[in-house]
Design a protein around this motif. Structure first.
Motif, PDB file in Angstrom:
ATOM      1  N   PRO A  30       5.871   0.312 -24.559  1.00 30.98           N
ATOM      2  CA  PRO A  30       4.994   1.315 -23.700  1.00 30.98           C
ATOM      3  C   PRO A  30       5.665   2.418 -22.647  1.00 30.98           C
ATOM      4  CG  PRO A  30       4.995  -1.176 -23.814  1.00 30.98           C
ATOM      5  CD  PRO A  30       5.666  -0.779 -24.215  1.00 30.98           C
ATOM      6  N   PHE A  31       4.637   3.450 -23.373  1.00 28.24           N
ATOM      7  CA  PHE A  31       5.380   4.426 -22.040  1.00 28.24           C
ATOM      8  C   PHE A  31       5.000   3.665 -20.287  1.00 28.24           C
ATOM      9  CE2 PHE A  31       4.982   8.453 -19.698  1.00 28.24           C
ATOM     10  CZ  PHE A  31       5.979   9.424 -19.823  1.00 28.24           C
ATOM     11  N   LEU A  36       7.431   3.273 -15.360  1.00 28.95           N
ATOM     12  CA  LEU A  36       7.403   2.450 -14.319  1.00 28.95           C
ATOM     13  C   LEU A  36       8.697   2.233 -13.972  1.00 28.95           C
ATOM     14  CD1 LEU A  36       6.554   0.091 -11.840  1.00 28.95           C
ATOM     15  CD2 LEU A  36       6.750  -1.697 -14.336  1.00 28.95           C
ATOM     16  N   ALA A  37      10.237   2.244 -15.259  1.00 30.78           N
ATOM     17  CA  ALA A  37      10.747   2.066 -14.595  1.00 30.78           C
ATOM     18  C   ALA A  37      11.749   3.140 -13.756  1.00 30.78           C
ATOM     19  CB  ALA A  37      12.454   2.102 -15.615  1.00 30.78           C
ATOM     20  N   ALA A  38      11.206   4.544 -14.409  1.00 31.82           N
ATOM     21  CA  ALA A  38      11.828   6.176 -13.782  1.00 31.82           C
ATOM     22  C   ALA A  38      11.631   5.760 -12.080  1.00 31.82           C
ATOM     23  CB  ALA A  38      11.158   6.819 -14.854  1.00 31.82           C
ATOM     24  N   THR A 137       5.137  15.351 -13.613  1.00 29.01           N
ATOM     25  CA  THR A 137       4.200  15.813 -15.117  1.00 29.01           C
ATOM     26  C   THR A 137       3.403  15.084 -15.548  1.00 29.01           C
ATOM     27  OG1 THR A 137       6.017  15.519 -16.512  1.00 29.01           O
ATOM     28  CG2 THR A 137       5.721  17.475 -15.156  1.00 29.01           C
ATOM     29  N   ARG A 138       3.920  13.322 -15.251  1.00 28.21           N
ATOM     30  CA  ARG A 138       3.262  12.331 -16.752  1.00 28.21           C
ATOM     31  C   ARG A 138       2.386  11.354 -15.469  1.00 28.21           C
ATOM     32  NH1 ARG A 138       3.818  16.137 -19.199  1.00 28.21           N
ATOM     33  NH2 ARG A 138       4.679  15.379 -21.302  1.00 28.21           N
ATOM     34  N   GLY A 141       1.801   6.154 -14.085  1.00 28.75           N
ATOM     35  CA  GLY A 141       1.437   5.370 -15.334  1.00 28.75           C
ATOM     36  C   GLY A 141       0.039   4.416 -14.578  1.00 28.75           C
ATOM     37  N   PRO A 142      -0.173   3.602 -15.565  1.00 24.15           N
ATOM     38  CA  PRO A 142      -1.019   2.185 -14.791  1.00 24.15           C
ATOM     39  C   PRO A 142      -0.566   1.229 -14.072  1.00 24.15           C
ATOM     40  CG  PRO A 142      -0.417   2.601 -18.039  1.00 24.15           C
ATOM     41  CD  PRO A 142       0.816   3.211 -16.707  1.00 24.15           C
ATOM     42  N   VAL A 143       0.880   0.757 -14.110  1.00 22.24           N
ATOM     43  CA  VAL A 143       1.401  -0.296 -12.789  1.00 22.24           C
ATOM     44  C   VAL A 143       1.480   0.833 -11.590  1.00 22.24           C
ATOM     45  CG1 VAL A 143       2.373  -2.028 -12.574  1.00 22.24           C
ATOM     46  CG2 VAL A 143       2.188  -1.379 -14.864  1.00 22.24           C
TER      47      VAL A 143
END
Length: 157
Positions: A30-31, A36-38, A137-138, A141-143
């Motif tokens: 999952p993206f 989250l990792a980034a 840019t993105r 995320g959802p978390v």
């Protein structure tokens, strides 16, 4: 008569098909996990940097005065600004709160470090910048708290 290797190469379910299936496995990650990792990775870098500055403030001031040599800004102003940016940015990125703004701020810190302090460490700075650009840019995320607040304000309008 076809050999076994020719058959497996021409058969989509054969060796090539299996290779393609294996190569595409990472696409199922999952993206949101990548985001989250980034965020966690880059937050850790700047949190640690801020903590080392705070651990010995006199040494930090000496570093800013002697080694970092930033143009146009007094070391007694640059040191607290950099530390505050690293602390604030790392916490915001970690929790995904105002994450795009935090990423932009930390990209500024990375740019200053690259241009004026340690230009020879460009590969490391590029890695940090890449993670920050992903967030910029993105989004977080959802978390993330950004997503929580986005949903809250969308529902209440």
């Amino acid at each position: 008569m076809t050999s076994i290797s020719e058959h497996s190469l021409s058969n989509p379910a054969g060796l090539v098909g299996r290779y393609r299936s294996i190569i595409k496995l990472p696409e199922h990650i999952p993206f949101s996990l990548v985001q989250l990792a980034a965020r966690v990775a880059v937050a850790h870098v700047f949190w640690q940097s801020a903590q080392s500055k705070l651990a010995s403030w006199p040494v930090t001031l000496q570093l800013f005065a002697n080694e970092y040599n930033l143009p146009f800004i007094d070391p007694s102003i640059a040191a607290p600004l950099a530390t505050a940016a690293e602390l604030t940015g790392s916490v915001l990125i970690f929790f995904g709160l105002f994450s795009r703004l935090a990423a932009l701020m930390l990209l500024g810190v990375v740019s200053v470090i690259q241009l004026f302090v340690y230009p020879e460490n460009w590969a490391e700075h590029l890695m940090w910048a890449s993670l920050l650009l992903l967030v910029l840019t993105r989004g977080a995320g959802p978390v993330s708290l950004d997503r929580v607040f986005e949903r809250f304000f969308r529902i209440s309008n």
